[in-house]
Design a protein around this motif. Structure first.
Motif, short mmCIF file in Angstrom:
data_model
loop_
_atom_site.label_atom_id
_atom_site.label_comp_id
_atom_site.label_asym_id
_atom_site.label_seq_id
_atom_site.Cartn_x
_atom_site.Cartn_y
_atom_site.Cartn_z
N ASP A 1 0.85 -1.19 0.00
CA ASP A 1 0.00 0.00 0.00
C ASP A 1 0.88 1.25 0.00
O ASP A 1 0.64 2.20 -0.73
N ARG A 2 1.90 1.21 0.85
CA ARG A 2 2.80 2.36 0.95
C ARG A 2 3.48 2.63 -0.39
O ARG A 2 3.53 3.77 -0.85
N MET A 3 3.99 1.56 -1.01
CA MET A 3 4.68 1.75 -2.31
C MET A 3 3.75 2.37 -3.35
O MET A 3 4.17 3.21 -4.13
N LEU A 4 2.50 1.94 -3.34
CA LEU A 4 1.56 2.46 -4.33
C LEU A 4 1.19 3.92 -4.00
O LEU A 4 1.16 4.77 -4.89
N MET A 5 0.95 4.20 -2.74
CA MET A 5 0.56 5.57 -2.38
C MET A 5 1.69 6.55 -2.66
O MET A 5 1.46 7.67 -3.09
N GLU A 6 2.92 6.10 -2.44
CA GLU A 6 4.05 6.98 -2.70
C GLU A 6 4.42 7.01 -4.18
O GLU A 6 4.85 8.02 -4.70
N GLY A 7 4.26 5.88 -4.85
CA GLY A 7 4.77 5.75 -6.21
C GLY A 7 3.76 6.00 -7.32
O GLY A 7 4.14 6.31 -8.44
N ASP A 8 2.46 5.86 -7.00
CA ASP A 8 1.43 6.10 -8.01
C ASP A 8 0.12 6.53 -7.33
O ASP A 8 -0.90 5.85 -7.45
N PRO A 9 0.17 7.67 -6.63
CA PRO A 9 -0.99 8.07 -5.83
C PRO A 9 -2.25 8.31 -6.67
O PRO A 9 -3.36 8.05 -6.20
N PHE A 10 -2.06 8.78 -7.90
CA PHE A 10 -3.24 9.06 -8.73
C PHE A 10 -4.04 7.78 -8.98
O PHE A 10 -5.25 7.82 -9.15
N CYS A 11 -3.35 6.65 -9.04
CA CYS A 11 -4.02 5.39 -9.31
C CYS A 11 -5.04 5.07 -8.22
O CYS A 11 -6.16 4.67 -8.50
N LEU A 12 -4.64 5.25 -6.95
CA LEU A 12 -5.58 5.04 -5.85
C LEU A 12 -6.74 6.03 -5.95
O LEU A 12 -7.90 5.66 -5.81
#
Ligand SMILES: Cc1cc2nc3c(=O)[nH]c(=O)nc-3n(C[C@H](O)[C@H](O)[C@H](O)COP(=O)(O)O)c2cc1C
Ligand code: SF4
Ligand code: FES
Lengths: 150, 515
Positions: B194-205
Motif C-alpha cells: 500500500d505504501r509503495m503504491l501511495m508513494e509511487g502512483d498516488p493518482f491510481c488510488l
C-alpha cells in the motif's frame, strides 16, 4: 512562549482549522503534538470546550492511541520496529542496545518499540523523528544515538 | 541533450540513503558541467538494489544499484563517456526491465510504480492513467459495478471479500450521503505494498476511489493512512490538490455532473484501527473500538451512512480493470482467486521486495526463485504468511499455491500478501509468545478473551519457555486458543491462535516436546 502557559492559545487555533469539528479530534491531537511534542493535560479542557465534547472523551482518545504522549519526549525519539520481519533480522538485540544507550543519554534520547514501519524488506527498521532508517545494525544505531546525544 | 536519471523518493529507498545519493548527483552535475536531469520515481520494489539509480537510454532504462553516495562520482564519469549503455561498473545492472525479478512479474496494479514521477499527471496519463475513469464515466453506475463483479476482484485488505458485491450493496442504498473509506492502515508486519503504491502512483488510488464514487453514488471519500507513513500522507495530499485543479475531483468531475471530494486522515499508531469498524470509529474522532456487525458498513457505516470500505490495493486495481476489461483480469489467477496479488517478500530474505503475480504461484517460487532464500544464508526454517495473525509454514509446505482457497485448505491465509522469512536460528516458542503479546498490546479491549486471555497467553508461554510443566502449560495454551477463536468479536483475537498453533504443530521441539 511562556513556559507556564505552554501553548494556551494553540487549541483554539488548531480546532478552528478544523471548524471545531469533533470528528477531527485525532487530527487535532496530532497537530497539537506536532507543535508541542506532547499533549499537555492542561490543554484538554480547552480542546473539549472548543469541540463541545467531554474531557473524559478526549482523555479516552488520547490514552487509546500509542502515538499520543502526555509527557514531553526527548528531542530525539526513536521508534524501533519489533514486527516479525524486523525480529527475523535481529531487532531484539537492537532494542536491547537502544534501551541501554538511551538510559545513559540523560534524557536526550528516548525510544519505544513499534510494530511495523512498512520497511520490512530492509529490516531491521527504525524511525528517528520522521526519518525512516533501513538495514539498521549495531554500528549505525550507536552512531545515530551518539550524534543525538551530543 | 541532457542525461535523464531516475532515483526513487520512496521512503524505503530513502531509508537506505537515496536522498544522499540525490544530493551527490546534483553536486557532481555541477562540478562536471554535465547536463543531468534528475527525476524522482517510486520504487521498483527490488529493495536489495535500493538506492537504484536509473539512466534513460535509447534502448530503455539502465540501472546501477545499490548506489552509495561515494559511488556517484564513478557513475557520473561513466555516463560522461560515449556508449555508457555498456558501462563497465561494479554496480551496473543493465536494462532494469530485463532483471529477472522484474521481468518475470505480471505488473498490473503496480505497472506504473517506479516508472513514472508520482505527482506528474501528464506522465500518469501517458502511461494509461485516467483511462479507467474515462471509461467509467461512459458506463455509469450499474455497468461499473457489473465490471467489478465480472473481474472477480476480491478485497486485498485481508478478508478477500468480493469487491463487486460490496459495491453493489452500497450502490443500492438510497441515502443521499454516502462515503468511500479507503483503508490505508497497512498494519500487518511484512507488508508495504500500500505504501509503495501511495508513494509511487498516488493518482491510481485516487482514480480508483473516484470510480468507486461514481459506481456507488458516494460524494465524499476519506483515506485513513497510518501515521507511520508520513510520506504517503504528504504525497496523497499533493495528488488530491492536483486532481482538484484539473477538475478530476470536485463538484463536477470533468463536466459529468458527479461531485466527489477526498480527504486524507491520519491514524495514530493502533493496529486494530485497520479493522474496518474500528477505522470508522477512528475517522469519527473516537477510540478505535471494534463494533458488532450487523449492521455492515455498506448499509450503515461512517456517521451511520452507507460506506464502502476497501483496501488501497482493491481500489487501485479498479482503474486497470475498467481500462483493460474485466474479463482479462478475471482470466488471471487460479480457482476463485482472480487477477494478480502483490506478494511482499520480507524479513530474512536475500531479495526482499514486491512481486506482483497472478494468484497460483507457489510459495517456493516466491521465496526461492524471486527471493533467493535467506539473507543470513542459514537454512530456511519457516515463513509467516499474511501478517501477525497469519500462520507459519515450513519447508514441506512451500509448494502451496498462493491463492485464497489453497491457503485456507493448508491451514494458512493470504492476508495482505506479506511473506516473512525466518532462518533456522529462530525460536518458535518466542514467536508464539510474541503473537500473544502483540494481541495483548493491540487489543481494542472489548472482548475479555482477547484482552485478558492474550496476557495469560504470553505469561504461560514464559513458563513454558522456562521449562515449567511443559505439557500442562501447552494444554493451557490450547485452551486459550480455543476460547480466543470462539469468543472474539474480530480477527485480532480470533486469529491469534493461528500463528501460535501453527508454530507448535510444525516445530514441537522448540516448545520442549519430542519432535
Ligand atoms: C485486526 C485487523 C486489522 C486489519 N487491518 C487492516 C489493514 O491494515 N488494512 C486493510 O485494508 N484491512 C485491514 N483489515 C481488514 C478490514 O477489516 C477490512 O476487511 C478491509 O479493509 C476491507 O477492504 P477490502 O475488502 O478491500 O479488503 C483488518 C482486520 C482486522 C480484524
Ligand atoms: S477480538 Fe480483540 S480487538 Fe477484536 S473486538 Fe474483541 S477485544 Fe477488540
Ligand atoms: S516488520 Fe519492521 S518494518 Fe515491517
Amino acid at each position: 512562549m511562556d513556559k507556564n502557559n505552554v501553548g494556551a492559545d494553540l487549541p483554539k487555533e488548531i480546532c478552528a482549522k478544523y471548524q471545531n469539528n469533533r470528528h477531527a479530534l485525532i487530527e487535532i491531537l496530532h497537530d497539537v503534538q506536532e507543535e508541542l511534542g506532547y499533549i499537555p493535560e492542561a490543554l484538554v479542557p480547552e480542546i473539549a470546550d472548543q469541540l463541545n465534547v467531554t474531557r473524559a472523551h478526549i482523555n479516552g482518545v488520547i490514552s487509546f492511541y500509542e502515538d499520543f504522549k502526555t509527557a514531553p519526549i526527548a528531542n530525539t525519539h526513536l521508534k524501533i520496529c519489533r514486527g516479525e520481519a524486523c525480529q527475523s533480522m535481529g531487532a531484539d538485540a537492537l532494542i536491547e542496545q537502544a534501551n541501554q544507550l538511551t538510559a545513559q543519554s540523560q534524557g536526550k534520547i528516548s525510544s519505544e518499540p513499534v510494530y511495523c514501519l512498512g520497511n520490512c524488506a530492509l529490516a531491521p527498521a527504525m524511525m528517528a523523528g520522521e526519518k525512516l532508517i533501513g538495514l539498521l545494525d549495531e554500528k549505525s544505531l550507536s552512531k545515530i544515538i551518539k550524534k543525538a546525544g551530543q | 541533450m541532457s542525461i535523464v536519471l531516475y532515483l526513487p523518493n520512496d521512503s524505503a529507498a530513502i531509508s537506505v540513503g537515496a536522498d544522499d545519493v540525490a544530493k551527490e548527483i546534483l553536486a557532481q552535475a555541477k562540478n562536471t558541467g554535465l547536463d543531468i536531469k534528475l527525476l524522482r520515481n517510486g520504487s521498483r520494489g527490488m529493495f536489495w538494489l535500493e538506492p537504484l539509480l536509473e539512466v534513460v537510454t535509447k534502448a530503455g532504462r539502465i540501472g546501477f544499484g545499490p548506489v552509495s553516495p561515494e559511488e556517484v562520482g564513478g557513475i557520473v564519469d561513466a555516463l560522461a563517456k560515449e556508449n555508457f549503455e555498456n558501462a563497465d561498473h561494479a554496480k551496473f545492472l543493465g536494462l532494469v526491465e530485463e532483471i529477472p525479478y522484474l521481468k518475470n512479474q505480471q505488473r498490473i496494479t503496480f505497472k506504473r510504480v517506479g516508472i513514472i514521477e508520482p505527482l506528474n499527471l501528464e506522465d500518469y496519463q501517458k502511461h494509461g492513467g485516467l483511462e479507467g475513469l474515462k471509461k467509467a464515466l461512459t458506463l455509469g453506475s450499474e455497468k461499473i459495478v457489473e465490471e467489478v463483479l465480472t473481474s472477480g476482484l476480491r478485497g486485498r485488505g485481508g478478508a478477500g471479500f468480493p469487491a463487486g458485491i460490496k459495491w453493489k450493496t452500497v450502490a443500492a442504498q438510497t441515502a443521499k450521503q454516502k462515503y468511500i473509506c479507503c483503508n490505508a492502515d497497512e498494519g500487518d508486519s511484512g507488508t508495504f505494498a500500500d505504501r509503495m503504491l501511495m508513494e509511487g502512483d498516488p493518482f491510481c488510488l485516487l482514480e480508483g476511489m473516484i470510480i468507486a464514487a461514481i459506481a456507488t453514488g458516494a460524494n465524499k471519500g476519506l483515506i485513513y493512512v497510518r501515521s507511520e507513513y508520513p510520506a504517503s500522507i504528504k504525497t496523497l495530499k499533493n495528488a488530491i490538490n492536483i486532481l482538484e485543479k484539473s477538475n478530476w475531483l470536485g463538484p463536477d468531475i470533468d463536466g459529468s455532473g458527479h461531485g466527489f471530494e477526498i480527504e486524507v486522515r491520519r491514524g495514530a499508531g493502533s493496529y486494530v484501527c485497520g479493522e474496518e469498524s474500528a477505522m470508522l470509529e477512528s475517522l469519527e474522532g473516537k477510540r478505535g473500538q471494534v463494533k458488532v456487525k450487523p449492521p455492515i458498513p455498506a448499509i450503515s457505516g461512517l456517521f451511520g451512512k452507507p460506506t464502502l470500505v476497501n483496501n488501497v490495493l482493491t481500489l487501485a486495481s479498479v482503474p486497470m480493470i475498467l481500462a483493460d476489461g474485466a474479463k482479462a483480469y478475471r482470466a488471471l489467477g487460479r480457482d476463485k482467486s482472480h487477477g494478480t496479488q502483490a506478494f511482499q517478500l520480507a524479513g530474512n530474505i536475500k531479495h526482499g521486495g514486491l512481486v506482483e503475480l497472478a494468484f497460483g504461484v507457489s510459495l517456493r517460487e516466491l521465496i526461492e526463485d524471486f527471493g533467493e532464500g535467506t539473507k543470513s544464508e542459514k537454512p530456511f526454517k519457516c515463513a509467516q504468511l499474511g501478517g501477525p495473525l497469519g500462520a507459519y509454514v515450513n519447508e514441506e509446505m512451500l509448494d502451496l499455491s498462493m491463492d485464497y482457497e489453497a491457503l485456507a485448505k493448508g491451514g494458512a491465509m493470504l492476508g495482505h500478501g506479506g511473506i516473512v522469512v525466518f532462518d533456522e536460528q529462530t525460536d518458535m516458542a518466542k514467536m508464539a509468545r510474541f503473537a500473544f503479546e502483540f494481541c495483548a498490546i493491540e487489543s481494542c479491549g472489548k472482548c475479555t478473551p482477547c484482552r485478558i486471555g492474550s496476557v495469560r497467553g504470553y505469561e504461560t508461554m514464559d513458563k513454558l519457555i522456562a521449562g515449567e510443566n511443559v505439557d500442562q502449560n501447552l494444554e493451557l495454551i490450547e485452551d486459550l486458543c480455543a476460547i480466543l477463536e470462539e469468543s472474539s468479536l474480530c480477527a485480532m483475537g480470533g486469529l491469534t491462535p493461528l500463528p501460535v498453533r501453527s508454530a507448535i504443530k510444525l516445530f514441537p521441539k522448540d516448545f520442549g516436546l519430542e519432535g
